[in-house]
Every structure is written in C-alpha cells, then in structure tokens.
Design an enzyme around this catalytic site. Structure first.
Site: not given
Ligand SMILES: *Cc1c(COP(=O)(O)O)cnc(C)c1O
Length: 465
Positions: A112
């Site tokens: 993120k």
């Molecule tokens: C947010 C997150 C996901 C999922 O991502 P999306 O874009 O919501 O599909 C997967 N793995 C981790 C570690 C995350 O923080």
C-alpha cells in the site's frame, strides 16, 4: 484526461478533482474515460528505465493536464526515494519461470506504500497550489492506516484521523500507526470493532456538518483512483524485467478489494502482454465464487491469517464490471442497486469476457501455512501469509510452463509473525533496521467510546488552524 463514473450519472472530472472526490455523486467509482496505450517498441524501451522514471512515463498521461511534468518528476522521485531497496520493487526467482515481486520495501512494509506515499504528496501539492486544507478520515484493520499515516505525515495541508478498533489490531500494526509523530496525525482507538469504525467513517462522509467551514473530507481507501494509478507501474516494471513485450507473462495477485489486480487489468489494456491474471483470495472468497458461479453474494466475514484480505465485498470490482458490461453505467447502477439487498448474477457475455483474462483460487489458512513452509523448505524464502496465497494460487492455475508467473508479495513476513510461526518456520523474520526499535518508540493514541459524536467532536476539536 477525463474521469467518468461507473454508474453513468455524475459529472466527468479531471485528475485533480478525482483525487479529492472519493465516490462519485451517483455512488459509482471514477475510471479514466480512455486509457493511454503503449506500443511493443515503447514497452521494450521501458527496460532501460529505473522505477521512478518508469513511474513518470506511465503516470504522466493520467495527470498531465493538472500537473506539469517537472513537478510530477519531483513528486515521484521523492515518493520512491522512501523505499529501502535500490530496485524499489525487486523480483526474486522461486522456481523455473516462477517469480515473486517484492512490494514491501516501503516505510510500512506493505504494498500500500506504493500508492499512499504518492497520494499524500499529490494531495499536498494540489492543496498547496489552491491554498486549501482538508481532513482525511479513514478506518483501518491494519495496513491501510499505517500506510496512509506514513504517506501524509509531512503534508502541511492535511489533518489525518485514523480509526482502529481498540485492542483488535496486531501490536506491529498498531505501533506502525501510533509511533509516527506529527501534530497533524491522530490515531483514534475506538472501543468497538472494525465495522463500527467503518460505519462512523461512512456516516461522516454522508453528513459532514461536524467539520469547520471550508474544510472538506478526503477518502484514502482503495476506491481512490490515484491509488490504482500508482499500482499500474509495477506490473510494467516486473513484466519487462522477465522479457515482455517479447514474452507474455502472468500475474498472481493476493486480492481483497480488487484494487491491486484491477491495476494489472489496466496494464493489460494499456498494451502490456499479460496472458493471465490470477485472483488469489483467502477464505473470504467472494471473487472466487463470482468466477466459479457468476453469482456475487455477501457471506459473513471470516477472520483469517491474512487479515488485509478479510472482506465481504470487493469494492473495486465495480470498476471491472463497468467494462464487462460495455461501459453501460445504467446497467451497473441497476446491478449495484439490487446488490444492496440481494445476491446478483452476471450475464454469460460478461462472465465469458472476465474468464478470458482472469482465473481464481481460494486458499484457506492451512494451505497458506503449508505454502509458507514448502517455499521455505525448497528455496529458503520466507513468504508472508498474503503473499503465500498468491504463490499457492499461481501453482494451482496450471499455466503453460513457458509463461513466467509473477506473484505479488504484498507484505513483509515480519509483519505477520504469528502466521509464520503457525507454518512452523522457526527462523521467522525480523523487522528491517528502520523499524527495529518499533517496540521502544513512544505511542500516541486516543481511546474513544464507540459513539459517533464522541469521534466527530474529537476531530472537530483537533483540526489545525
Ligand atoms: C490491502 C492488501 C491486500 C489486498 O489488496 P487489494 O487491492 O484490496 O486487493 C493484499 N495484501 C496485503 C498485505 C494488503 O495490505
């Protein structure tokens, strides 16, 4: 570049407006009206670019009418200078034609950061230019909150309030939020669960009267278009590194809200030769059920070893549906209206289109642990539980062995020590140096009752002048 709503009944916006908008006024999500495309020759040239230069190339067409090239360059260079790896997103080989794309070298050790480090800087840039200030409010069960706080901590024009359920996030995740110093950063520990926090954020976006005159509320959850945009870049970066455009590639993406994998879909539409996109879910498998049965339905939330993918509906899936239904906004509005209270079933044409590119797999906790253990045994490589789901799904997809498969590693294994321990990998992973004193740092957070007016009063009383 213009952006339009998936429900066809909201004004088209430019990039700057969409950055600040969140949901469209008709309840839909914004998507680009048209996509830039890159020829095979242009993609081949990308092999000579480092990550920030590639990011600039991919992002420019989406923002060019709002941000001058020289300013964008500085913003992007500052963003990815925060990452603690020279490659920013390094590829690691796990087997013949099997790769892991490490997306966890940012400040909070999860993918993120790629989007939220950029989003914070883009927001501050446009706010500064317009002499405006905004309030960011979000709810988190873990990763989003810390990435948003890290992304906004230096933003002079943003006060950020992140709600988390008191005593219900992991120690590492809480400390990653509460130890970040800054007068504009506020962690609110709500005496309730994650749904309570999310409901308060939702209610605050609907009735903003608790805010002072002239201050607006901005969303940083995964429906924000700028987050998706930032994520397109690493699909190009990784594919080119393993031989695109001369070779086609496949990606396996651990998925919750469908943001990350939707970025992969856009990369394909922009010209990248992606043979297959694998939707990898934990047992909250709403998307796997859609792919298998054409029916989109809510089940109750199940807590798993991969908490950042614990969801019941997948908010960005609407963006894909819009294309699957030939960009017919009223059809999407009707479907989503019905989905408020019912399961919905998609047309054969829509599903046929989806299945041309997407496969799916659901991976439960036992399988997740088994994958962490077997990858460790075979390659001495430690996967976090989210990334393990991607690797497992990639192997289950039975692709042509000539096609390189890249699994996205979305978090660092040190973020989820319990899962790694459950998998029986004794060595575990230690936090990287920049976080090694995380447990010695001072925490700052406010415990508040599970009560909307208590939360809103706190926010109103702590907004900077
Ligand atoms: C947010 C997150 C996901 C999922 O991502 P999306 O874009 O919501 O599909 C997967 N793995 C981790 C570690 C995350 O923080």
């Amino acid at each position: 570049m213009k952006y339009i709503s998936t429900r066809g009944n909201a004004p088209a916006l430019n990039f700057e407006q969409v950055l600040l908008a969140g949901l469209a006024s008709d309840g839909g999500l914004y998507v680009p009206e048209t996509l830039p495309t890159f020829s095979a020759a242009e993609i081949a040239e990308m092999a000579s670019l480092d990550y920030p230069a590639l990011a600039q190339k991919i992002i420019t067409p989406f923002v060019a009418d709002c941000i001058p090239a020289a300013d964008l360059k500085v913003i992007i260079e500052e963003t990815y200078a925060e990452f603690r790896h020279g490659a920013v997103a390094p590829l690691v080989q796990l087997g013949a034609n099997q790769w892991v794309l490490e997306l966890f070298h940012g400040p909070t050790l999860a993918f993120k950061d790629f989007a939220l480090q950029l989003l914070g800087r883009l927001l501050d840039y446009v706010l500064e230019r317009e002499h405006r200030k905004v309030v960011i409010m979000g709810a988190t069960s873990g990763d989003t909150g810390s990435a948003a706080i890290e992304g906004c901590k230096r933003c002079k024009n943003i006060d950020i309030f992140i709600l988390h359920p008191h005593n219900r996030v992991s120690d590492v995740q809480r400390r990653q939020m509460t130890t970040v110093a800054g007068d504009n950063i506020h962690n609110l520990a709500v005496e309730g669960n994650f749904d309570d926090c999310q409901a308060m954020v939702k209610a605050s976006f609907i009735d903003k009267s608790f805010l002072p005159e002239g201050r607006s509320l901005v969303a940083v959850n995964s429906i924000n278009w700028a987050r998706i945009m930032a994520q397109i870049v690493y699909f190009f970066y990784a594919a080119v590194a393993v031989g695109a455009p001369a070779r086609s590639v496949a990606f396996s993406v651990p998925t919750g809200n469908f943001g990350d994998i939707f970025a992969g879909y856009l990369a394909k539409k922009m010209g990248l030769p992606i043979e297959r996109l694998i939707i990898a879910t934990n047992r909250n498998d709403v998307l796997h059920r859609v792919m298998s049965t054409a029916t989109y339905g809510r089940l109750s939330l199940q807590h798993s070893l991969s908490p950042s993918m614990d969801i019941t509906v997948s908010s960005n899936f609407e963006r894909l549906l819009f294309d699957l239904y030939d960009r017919d906004g009223s059809a999407i509005a009707e479907l989503m209206q019905k989905f408020e209270n019912n399961d919905i079933t998609f047309s054969d044409e829509a599903m046929a289109k989806a299945r041309e590119l997407f496969s799916s797999a659901c991976v439960n906790d036992d399988e997740t642990c088994a994958q962490i253990a077997s990858t460790w045994e075979r390659s001495e490589y430690l996967l976090d539980p989210h990334s393990a789901i991607g690797v497992r799904a990639a192997m289950a997809a039975n692709l042509d062995p000539a096609i390189p498969v890249i699994s996205l590693a979305t978090a660092h294994p040190a973020k989820f020590p319990d899962a790694v321990q459950s998998a029986g990998v004794a060595e575990g992973a230690s936090l990287p140096a920049h976080l090694s004193d995380l447990f010695d740092r001072e925490e700052r957070f406010e415990v508040l009752a599970n009560d909307l007016s208590a939360v809103q009063d706190f926010i109103a009383g702590n907004i900077s002048a």
